[in-house]
Design an enzyme around this catalytic site. Structure first.
Site, PDB file in Angstrom:
ATOM      1  N   GLY A 169       0.842  -1.188   0.000  1.00 21.71           N
ATOM      2  CA  GLY A 169       0.000   0.000   0.000  1.00 21.71           C
ATOM      3  C   GLY A 169       0.869   1.226   0.000  1.00 21.71           C
ATOM      4  N   HIS A 319     -24.424  26.502  25.742  1.00 17.95           N
ATOM      5  CA  HIS A 319     -23.533  25.857  26.699  1.00 17.95           C
ATOM      6  C   HIS A 319     -22.100  25.979  26.181  1.00 17.95           C
ATOM      7  CE1 HIS A 319     -27.056  24.468  28.692  1.00 17.95           C
ATOM      8  NE2 HIS A 319     -27.374  23.549  27.774  1.00 17.95           N
ATOM      9  N   GLU A 404      -4.783   7.529  -0.782  1.00 21.95           N
ATOM     10  CA  GLU A 404      -3.843   8.475  -1.399  1.00 21.95           C
ATOM     11  C   GLU A 404      -2.748   8.922  -0.432  1.00 21.95           C
ATOM     12  OE1 GLU A 404      -4.822  11.213  -4.382  1.00 21.95           O
ATOM     13  OE2 GLU A 404      -6.782  10.317  -4.789  1.00 21.95           O
ATOM     14  N   GLN A 408       0.291   9.279   8.272  1.00 16.90           N
ATOM     15  CA  GLN A 408       1.671   9.040   8.682  1.00 16.90           C
ATOM     16  C   GLN A 408       2.632   9.214   7.500  1.00 16.90           C
ATOM     17  OE1 GLN A 408      -0.997   7.052   9.561  1.00 16.90           O
ATOM     18  NE2 GLN A 408      -1.029   8.050  11.581  1.00 16.90           N
TER      19      GLN A 408
END
Length: 426
Positions: A169, A319, A404, A408
């Site tokens: 990959g 809030h 793509e 990392q």
């Protein structure tokens, strides 16, 4: 006819300044700039605004209302694809010479952000031509571009980028698919995996090893090929059932003694790795723009819900905990959009944009995931339910951190580019 008229209209874009602009309509001024040609501004041209509004209208009316339907059926959205093609909203990257509208990357990303706002799964399904076509733009000869890019304009077909393998990959250098030359032809054998639009594509960009020497450098070991999907020996696998972006057609592809003519070799033999990686400089900003579109949708859905939902006697937007989450989402969206536009600006001005493309892809992917998670949190228990839109947005967002180039990998590229630049200044 509609597509022809639109293509003629967008030709005017080429004469306009390729500027660094904010692309979300609510943030734009409708008044022309009074500062003249200053190079850096946040103003869209009139034609760019028309393009953005056309894409936004199409997304809101054709994509968004059917997003849940296609998420459930997981069918390829051919009807939406054909409508977008008819309007000239696809294949903007194709040069005018080959029948395209020759949009800049910035202009193409205006369309992509709007599409992904409606549904990033449908965006991914109908926009794979950008990635598959990029190596052809980079290295294709005139005949290849005329034949394969021209086909994208002549008929509503899909192309696919065939690089990833079951065991390779991020480690593209580890590809095992091989191509052996026999006379004037090449024979390809191997298996590809996680190929977007593999089952619906008319042609593939395929990267294969052509140098049998395992010690050969990546810059000389791989060659790019254009392979017609109907070539004997090409067999798409079963459709993979993914966590999100489910209407995108993801499959493996087997190449068994696939014969490819020499005329379908892309560029130089052995230079395919360079072409395949060079494509990412053009397409990572595209992925970033899509991530921005999803993050903007998360912000809009969460803001709307916080103004309607009441707890402790007031709307939850009052809030501070919720208000701060919305503020963080807005910060992330705006910064990601600007970084995406910088990456586009660099390549539109013919500058190497690897550094900025990786930053844009990295930050936009992370922001999309955080925005989706925060939107679910703001919706509370409702956010965990399929009757509300944010659970799908959260499922769809995850893949942005993976395809793509993972987050990392982007950080490795950024660090490499950063140190190289710094050394040049020493």
């Amino acid at each position: 006819m509609i597509k022809t008229l639109f293509y003629k209209n967008v030709q005017k874009m080429k004469s306009f300044q390729r500027c660094f602009t904010v692309n979300h309509g609510r943030m734009l001024s409708s008044q022309p700039s009074s500062t003249g040609d200053i190079g850096f501004n946040f103003q869209l041209t009139e034609t760019q605004r028309e393009l953005q509004q056309l894409a936004r209208k199409f997304s809101r009316e054709e994509i968004l209302p059917r997003a849940a339907e296609y998420d459930i059926s997981m069918k390829f959205p051919w009807d939406i694809h054909k409508k977008a093609w008819d309007l000239g909203l696809l294949n903007g990257f194709v040069p005018e010479k080959y029948g395209g509208s020759a949009l800049s990357l910035f202009e193409d990303c205006l369309v992509i952000e709007e599409f992904a706002y409606g549904c990033s799964g449908i965006f991914n399904a109908i926009h794979t031509n950008d990635l598959a076509g990029a190596p052809v733009i980079i290295a294709g000869n005139d005949e290849q571009k005329k034949k394969y890019l021209g086909r994208l304009i002549e008929e509503p077909i899909i192309a696919a980028y065939c690089v990833t393998e079951p065991s390779a990959g991020s480690d593209v250098a580890g590809l095992k698919t091989k191509a052996v030359k026999k006379g004037d032809e090449w024979v390809i054998n191997g298996n590809k995996m996680w190929i977007t639009s593999a089952g619906v594509a008319s042609w593939y960009f395929v990267l294969a090893r052509t140098d049998p020497d395992p010690k050969a450098s990546t810059g000389k070991a791989f060659t790019g090929f254009i392979v017609d999907a109907k070539t004997p020996g090409v067999t798409p696998g079963r459709k993979e059932i993914n966590m999100g972006q489910r209407c995108s057609d993801t499959r493996g592809v087997t190449f068994e003694d696939v014969v490819v003519k020499q005329e379908n070799v892309l560029g130089e033999v052995g230079a395919g790795f360079k072409y395949a990686m060079g494509a990412f400089d053009k397409t990572r900003p595209v992925v970033a723009a899509a991530a921005v579109g999803l993050a903007q949708r998360c912000l809009d859905e969460a803001t709307r819900y916080s103004l309607e939902r009441k707890t402790f006697g007031t709307e939850i937007v009052n809030h501070q905990a919720v208000a701060h989450m919305l503020a963080d989402m807005a910060i992330g969206v705006e910064v990601s959009r600007l970084m995406t536009q910088r990456a586009c600006w660099e390549i539109d001005n013919k500058r190497k944009n690897t550094y900025y493309a990786s930053i844009a892809k990295c930050i936009a992917s992370e922001v999309a995931n955080k925005s989706a998670a925060d939107a679910v949190q703001i919706f509370g228990g409702n956010g965990f339910n399929t009757e509300y839109p944010v659970e799908k947005l959260m499922r769809d967002a995850k893949i942005f951190q993976i395809y793509e180039g993972t987050t990392q990998i982007q950080k490795l590229i950024i660090a490499r580019e950063l140190t190289a630049r710094f050394k040049q200044m020493m």
